[in-house]
Design an enzyme around this catalytic site. Structure first.
Site, PDB file in Angstrom:
ATOM      1  N   SER A 271       0.809  -1.214   0.000  1.00 59.96           N
ATOM      2  CA  SER A 271       0.000   0.000   0.000  1.00 59.96           C
ATOM      3  C   SER A 271       0.852   1.278   0.000  1.00 59.96           C
ATOM      4  O   SER A 271       1.729   1.410  -0.835  1.00 59.96           O
ATOM      5  CB  SER A 271      -0.946  -0.055   1.199  1.00 59.96           C
ATOM      6  N   HIS A 412      -7.739  -5.624   0.252  1.00 59.27           N
ATOM      7  CA  HIS A 412      -6.505  -4.838   0.327  1.00 59.27           C
ATOM      8  C   HIS A 412      -5.686  -5.361   1.511  1.00 59.27           C
ATOM      9  O   HIS A 412      -6.039  -5.130   2.667  1.00 59.27           O
ATOM     10  CB  HIS A 412      -6.912  -3.379   0.559  1.00 59.27           C
TER      11      HIS A 412
HETATM   12  C1  GTR Z   1      -5.489   4.463   1.730  1.00 59.58           C
HETATM   13  C2  GTR Z   1      -4.887   5.317   0.644  1.00 59.58           C
HETATM   14  C3  GTR Z   1      -4.183   4.440  -0.306  1.00 59.58           C
HETATM   15  C4  GTR Z   1      -3.267   3.463   0.387  1.00 59.58           C
HETATM   16  C5  GTR Z   1      -3.820   2.938   1.687  1.00 59.58           C
HETATM   17  C6  GTR Z   1      -2.838   2.273   2.635  1.00 59.58           C
HETATM   18  O1  GTR Z   1      -6.292   5.137   2.597  1.00 59.58           O
HETATM   19  O2  GTR Z   1      -5.925   6.017   0.051  1.00 59.58           O
HETATM   20  O3  GTR Z   1      -3.498   5.217  -1.260  1.00 59.58           O
HETATM   21  O4  GTR Z   1      -2.017   3.999   0.580  1.00 59.58           O
HETATM   22  O5  GTR Z   1      -4.414   3.917   2.426  1.00 59.58           O
HETATM   23  O6  GTR Z   1      -1.681   2.656   2.731  1.00 59.58           O
HETATM   24  O7  GTR Z   1      -3.276   1.352   3.336  1.00 59.58           O
END
Ligand code: GTR
Length: 435
Positions: A271, A412
């Protein structure tokens, strides 16, 4: 007379309604997030092989000598900010070595990386696991972690982070400090035993050691504490730049450790830390292989493709991540002189793995795939094959040769499945025989 007045009142009203509709539609268009493939407008990607004078490059030498530095500069100027070099007086202190960690399978080292010659200087805490059965120097996976080194394993020998950490009582972080209850809370993301048993080492550090991840974090992070040492003002770079810089300092240490094969270090990140890993590896070619896990917007995903997170959203929610100039592209991704496929091309000819997740639409899996696909022409200059397919593969079916890609079923996250693919890829790339 009366008629005339009500008519002009009516037209004024109409005008007001019209103006406010235009304004709200505009804001909505910029702010809104698209998840509908049929609504993605056409976009044009800059050609990584085209020089600023319009001529096209045709050789790996031209890429390395001319185009690569020019592209790197465009990313520094427009997206991530300037990347300072290695501080002159860095030093390392090995604080502890346990030769029978993880039920005797691993050696655990904990090292403080000091960024200046003072021992009270800004520093980061490195946690390093090495397979105990190794005959010589081992290849190592490295990446930053989100909540402190103690979260990566239940190993009670790991020092608790003493730094600011975002509050999360359920994960044992109270009053912005780690408690014993935080141990192992991210263990599912760091399959340490599996990594060790496959003959790899693992080096990790807490990203907050470099800069706490909030808009005011720069005031206590290295962008402030090292500004004279590194000769850079806080606003010349961003938090992602600071985290990326820290990954290079981990490499500085790994190069000094005889148990590590510094020619086989894989940089990884999930991420936002995947964004940092990519930016680091673009600058620092000492990393032999690069892994981007669900890095999304500002990472592997194309910015000009209107799907999931946008430049405007990321700059609004995380105003500290990128350089100030990046905000001028809010709602104007088309004006950016680069896109993220060129960032991926900066990894060439090194092996690159880009991974998405099926329920992670925010990170735009298709945009990540297309970005990897459009990095291929640069790999071809080096005689390397990229993905080898034109369409996204089905879930859980990794594809590609020197550029690899998968979309995993699920959310995610970074899971054991992801790690297994990365280790399989590293085995192939480093000619290792583990099966
Ligand atoms: C989210 C962000 C993403 C990603 C994510 C993370 O909120 O919008 O770009 O970086 O966090 O790091 O888990």
């Amino acid at each position: 007379m009366h008629m005339k007045r009500s008519c002009s009142l009516l037209s004024t009203l109409c005008l007001i309604i019209l103006l406010s509709t235009i304004l709200t539609t505009q804001t909505a268009a910029q702010d809104s997030v698209n998840y509908d493939e049929s609504k993605v407008p056409p976009y044009t990607l800059p050609d990584p092989l085209q020089l600023s004078n319009g001529k096209r490059i045709t050789t790996a030498e031209q890429w390395t000598q001319q185009q690569r530095p020019a592209m790197l500069k465009l990313f520094a100027d427009n997206v991530y900010g300037r990347m300072p070099g290695k501080p002159q007086h860095m030093h390392f202190t090995v604080n502890s070595i346990d030769s029978s960690a993880l039920a005797g399978k691993a050696i655990r080292k904990q090292v403080t990386i000091f960024f200046t010659q003072e021992s009270s200087s800004p520093s980061m805490e490195l946690l390093l696991y090495l397979p105990r059965s190794a005959k010589g120097a081992v290849p190592v996976f490295t990446g930053l972690n989100f909540d402190g080194n103690q979260t990566v394993s239940n190993d009670t020998g790991i020092h608790l982070s003493t730094r600011w950490i975002a509050d999360d009582p359920e994960k044992g972080v109270v009053n912005n400090r780690a408690t014993e209850a935080s141990r192992g809370t991210s263990a599912s993301r760091w399959p340490v035993e599996e990594i060790i048993s496959r003959g790899y080492g693992l080096a990790t550090a807490y990203y907050g050691d470099l800069e706490p991840d909030h808009p005011e974090g720069w005031k206590t992070g290295i962008r402030t504490t090292l500004q004279s040492e590194l000769n850079i003002k806080p606003e010349e770079w961003g938090a992602i730049g600071a985290w990326a810089w820290g990954l290079s300092r981990i490499m500085d240490y790994l190069e000094t450790d005889p148990s590590v094969n510094a020619k086989e270090v894989v940089i990884t990140g999930h991420s936002r830390l995947g964004k940092a890993a990519l930016w680091c590896a673009a600058n620092d070619t000492r990393f032999a292989m690069v892994v981007s896990n669900n890095s999304g917007e500002g990472g592997a995903a194309l910015s000009k493709r209107w799907f999931g997170e946008t430049i405007e959203r990321i700059n609004t929610v995380f105003p500290h991540w990128f350089c100030p100039k990046y905000k001028t592209y809010n709602g104007k991704a088309n004006l950016l002189p680069v896109d993220q496929h060129i960032l991926l091309a900066l990894m060439a000819p090194r092996p690159l793995y880009v991974a998405s997740a099926s329920e992670d639409q925010w990170a735009d899996p298709k945009g990540e795939f297309l970005s990897a696909k459009n990095a291929e022409p640069v790999y071809v200059l080096f005689g390397k094959k990229g993905l080898g397919v034109n369409e996204m593969p089905s879930v859980d079916h990794p594809v590609g040769e020197t550029i690899r890609y998968h979309i995993r079923t699920g959310k995610h996250d970074i899971t054991l499945y992801d790690w297994q693919q990365y280790m399989n890829f590293a085995d192939t790339q480093f000619n290792r025989t583990y099966k």
